[in-house]
Design a protein around this motif. Structure first.
Motif, PDB file in Angstrom:
ATOM      1  N   GLU A  69       0.839  -1.206   0.000  1.00  0.00           N
ATOM      2  CA  GLU A  69       0.000   0.000   0.000  1.00  0.00           C
ATOM      3  C   GLU A  69       0.876   1.259   0.000  1.00  0.00           C
ATOM      4  O   GLU A  69       0.605   2.232  -0.699  1.00  0.00           O
ATOM      5  CB  GLU A  69      -0.909  -0.047   1.237  1.00  0.00           C
ATOM      6  CG  GLU A  69      -1.901   1.093   1.388  1.00  0.00           C
ATOM      7  CD  GLU A  69      -2.945   1.148   0.273  1.00  0.00           C
ATOM      8  OE1 GLU A  69      -2.943   0.277  -0.607  1.00  0.00           O
ATOM      9  OE2 GLU A  69      -3.739   2.110   0.291  1.00  0.00           O
ATOM     10  N   TRP A  70       1.946   1.217   0.770  1.00  0.00           N
ATOM     11  CA  TRP A  70       2.897   2.337   0.848  1.00  0.00           C
ATOM     12  C   TRP A  70       3.506   2.620  -0.528  1.00  0.00           C
ATOM     13  O   TRP A  70       3.580   3.756  -0.979  1.00  0.00           O
ATOM     14  CB  TRP A  70       3.985   1.966   1.871  1.00  0.00           C
ATOM     15  CG  TRP A  70       5.104   2.947   1.995  1.00  0.00           C
ATOM     16  CD1 TRP A  70       6.375   2.821   1.500  1.00  0.00           C
ATOM     17  CD2 TRP A  70       5.075   4.202   2.693  1.00  0.00           C
ATOM     18  NE1 TRP A  70       7.136   3.911   1.826  1.00  0.00           N
ATOM     19  CE2 TRP A  70       6.366   4.778   2.563  1.00  0.00           C
ATOM     20  CE3 TRP A  70       4.109   4.902   3.406  1.00  0.00           C
ATOM     21  CZ2 TRP A  70       6.695   6.012   3.122  1.00  0.00           C
ATOM     22  CZ3 TRP A  70       4.447   6.134   3.968  1.00  0.00           C
ATOM     23  CH2 TRP A  70       5.712   6.670   3.820  1.00  0.00           C
ATOM     24  N   ILE A  71       3.900   1.550  -1.200  1.00  0.00           N
ATOM     25  CA  ILE A  71       4.500   1.712  -2.532  1.00  0.00           C
ATOM     26  C   ILE A  71       3.458   2.294  -3.496  1.00  0.00           C
ATOM     27  O   ILE A  71       3.724   3.222  -4.257  1.00  0.00           O
ATOM     28  CB  ILE A  71       5.032   0.354  -3.060  1.00  0.00           C
ATOM     29  CG1 ILE A  71       6.199  -0.110  -2.191  1.00  0.00           C
ATOM     30  CG2 ILE A  71       5.450   0.447  -4.528  1.00  0.00           C
ATOM     31  CD1 ILE A  71       6.707  -1.511  -2.490  1.00  0.00           C
ATOM     32  N   ARG A  72       2.240   1.748  -3.421  1.00  0.00           N
ATOM     33  CA  ARG A  72       1.170   2.202  -4.326  1.00  0.00           C
ATOM     34  C   ARG A  72       0.883   3.695  -4.109  1.00  0.00           C
ATOM     35  O   ARG A  72       0.803   4.473  -5.059  1.00  0.00           O
ATOM     36  CB  ARG A  72      -0.096   1.376  -4.049  1.00  0.00           C
ATOM     37  CG  ARG A  72      -1.159   1.451  -5.131  1.00  0.00           C
ATOM     38  CD  ARG A  72      -2.406   0.676  -4.730  1.00  0.00           C
ATOM     39  NE  ARG A  72      -3.065   1.188  -3.546  1.00  0.00           N
ATOM     40  CZ  ARG A  72      -3.807   2.288  -3.480  1.00  0.00           C
ATOM     41  NH1 ARG A  72      -3.987   3.012  -4.563  1.00  0.00           N
ATOM     42  NH2 ARG A  72      -4.351   2.698  -2.346  1.00  0.00           N
ATOM     43  N   LEU A  73       0.808   4.100  -2.857  1.00  0.00           N
ATOM     44  CA  LEU A  73       0.468   5.501  -2.544  1.00  0.00           C
ATOM     45  C   LEU A  73       1.576   6.475  -2.934  1.00  0.00           C
ATOM     46  O   LEU A  73       1.315   7.653  -3.146  1.00  0.00           O
ATOM     47  CB  LEU A  73       0.204   5.658  -1.039  1.00  0.00           C
ATOM     48  CG  LEU A  73      -1.099   5.088  -0.525  1.00  0.00           C
ATOM     49  CD1 LEU A  73      -1.185   5.211   0.994  1.00  0.00           C
ATOM     50  CD2 LEU A  73      -2.282   5.830  -1.167  1.00  0.00           C
TER      51      LEU A  73
END
Ligand code: PAZ
Length: 344
Positions: free
Chosen positions: A338-342
């Motif tokens: 999720e961190w990478i996506r955001l």
């Protein structure tokens, strides 16, 4: 790798760096000042070698495209003398870190494993610190020594995973012993990991001393009982500067950072975890209690729909050898994705 002869050793004090009292003292460490720490405490002699190994490992995995996690594991010591006879230690055996590293590897991560030298290691942990002597895993068969057939199936599975990690260069094992070695290493590794930006994950499970004796106050030689009032030794420790904020702000901004919070009083666990998030502004705190750490842990985040989530094993699962890390790691990885996506 766990079995390869390691180049770096940390458990013997660097006696040639023992303080010579004929030269002026190091300036007294202002431990409230984080930057000052690295100027007033001496870097371990092997630090350049550690930087080189880390940098090569990261370069290798920039090419493979793998995500890289730094797992810290085990407890730091606080030497009371520079030629260290006595030191303060803590309970951590490195179970959390070594077990977690295996789950990360199985989930496709490359792992930098910064651990207390001689504490548990991924894969070998299944055999090294059990109550059995390693010879208990052997048997004499037709006049030859072999793996006892009752262990061979499970050992083969672990051996294959271990060999895979070795063959693919997926695991970099680096040691520390003292809190000073840990802090210098953490800084160097973080700055190298910075290159990977959001693909880097920090999983800080080591039990790091909150108090230490700065080099400016460290006696060179073994403390003598007769030098102290009535044979009493009064130890006056400084607080270890809190480096997590530095890590977040300047050593590896962009990386996702997970820290652990250990308490013994369940009434303060969530409060302390939230305080850590407020202070250091990182992404995730995993709270655990000394008494129940193998059975339940709590994820604490600042934002999101579910800022507090408990993960628990049932007694039956525990009895059957299910490890709490099998719940922790997939959920940390979800947060990392999720961190990478955001931050694309
Ligand atoms: O090494 P271990 O498995 O015996 O213990 C793990 C742990 C409790 C040290 C770890 O989960 C943890 O909470 N580390 C951070 C400790 C702290 O609050 O500094």
């Amino acid at each position: 790798m766990p079995n390869a002869a390691p180049i770096i050793h940390t458990s013997a004090p660097e006696t040639d760096q023992a303080i010579d009292r004929t030269v002026p003292d190091f300036p007294v460490a202002q431990s409230s000042d984080e930057d000052n720490y690295f100027q007033t405490n001496t870097a371990p002699q092997y630090l350049d070698e550690l930087r080189k190994e880390t940098s090569e490992f990261i370069r290798f995995h920039q090419a493979t495209g793998k995500k890289v996690v730094l797992v810290t594991s085990g407890g730091t010591t606080v030497p009371l003398e520079n030629n260290t006879v006595r030191f303060i230690d803590n309970f951590s055996a490195g179970t959390r870190g070594a077990t977690s590293a295996e789950y990360f590897l199985e989930s496709g991560y490359a792992v930098i494993f910064l651990h207390r030298e001689f504490s548990l290691l991924p894969y070998s942990r299944h055999y090294s610190h059990t109550t059995n002597c390693f010879l208990d895993y052997m048997a004499e068969i037709d006049g030859k020594i072999e793996i006892n057939p009752k262990y061979s199936k499970s050992m083969l599975e672990i051996y294959q995973k271990y060999q895979h990690a070795r063959d693919q260069n997926l695991l970099l094992v680096l040691p520390f012993t003292t809190v000073n070695q840990y802090l210098f290493s953490l800084k160097v590794i973080s700055k190298e990991l910075h290159q990977l930006q959001t693909k880097a994950l920090f999983y800080l499970a080591a039990a790091v001393s909150d108090f230490f004796l700065p080099m400016s106050k460290l006696p060179e030689h073994k403390i003598q009982a007769q030098d102290h009032n009535g044979g009493k030794l009064v130890v006056n420790l400084d607080p270890v500067p809190k480096f997590l904020r530095r890590l977040v702000d300047s050593w590896a901004p962009g990386a996702m950072i997970t820290s652990f919070k250990l308490e013994t009083d369940e009434n303060i666990l969530l409060k302390k975890a939230n305080q850590a998030l407020d202070r250091y502004c990182h992404q995730l705190v995993i709270g655990n209690l000394l008494q129940t750490r193998k059975k339940e842990i709590v994820f604490v985040k600042k934002e999101g729909e579910h800022p507090v989530v408990w993960y628990r094993l049932t007694d039956e699962e525990l009895a059957n050898g299910v490890e709490i890390e099998s719940l922790i790691i997939p959920n940390v990885i979800k947060e990392h994705e999720e961190w990478i996506r955001l931050h694309k």
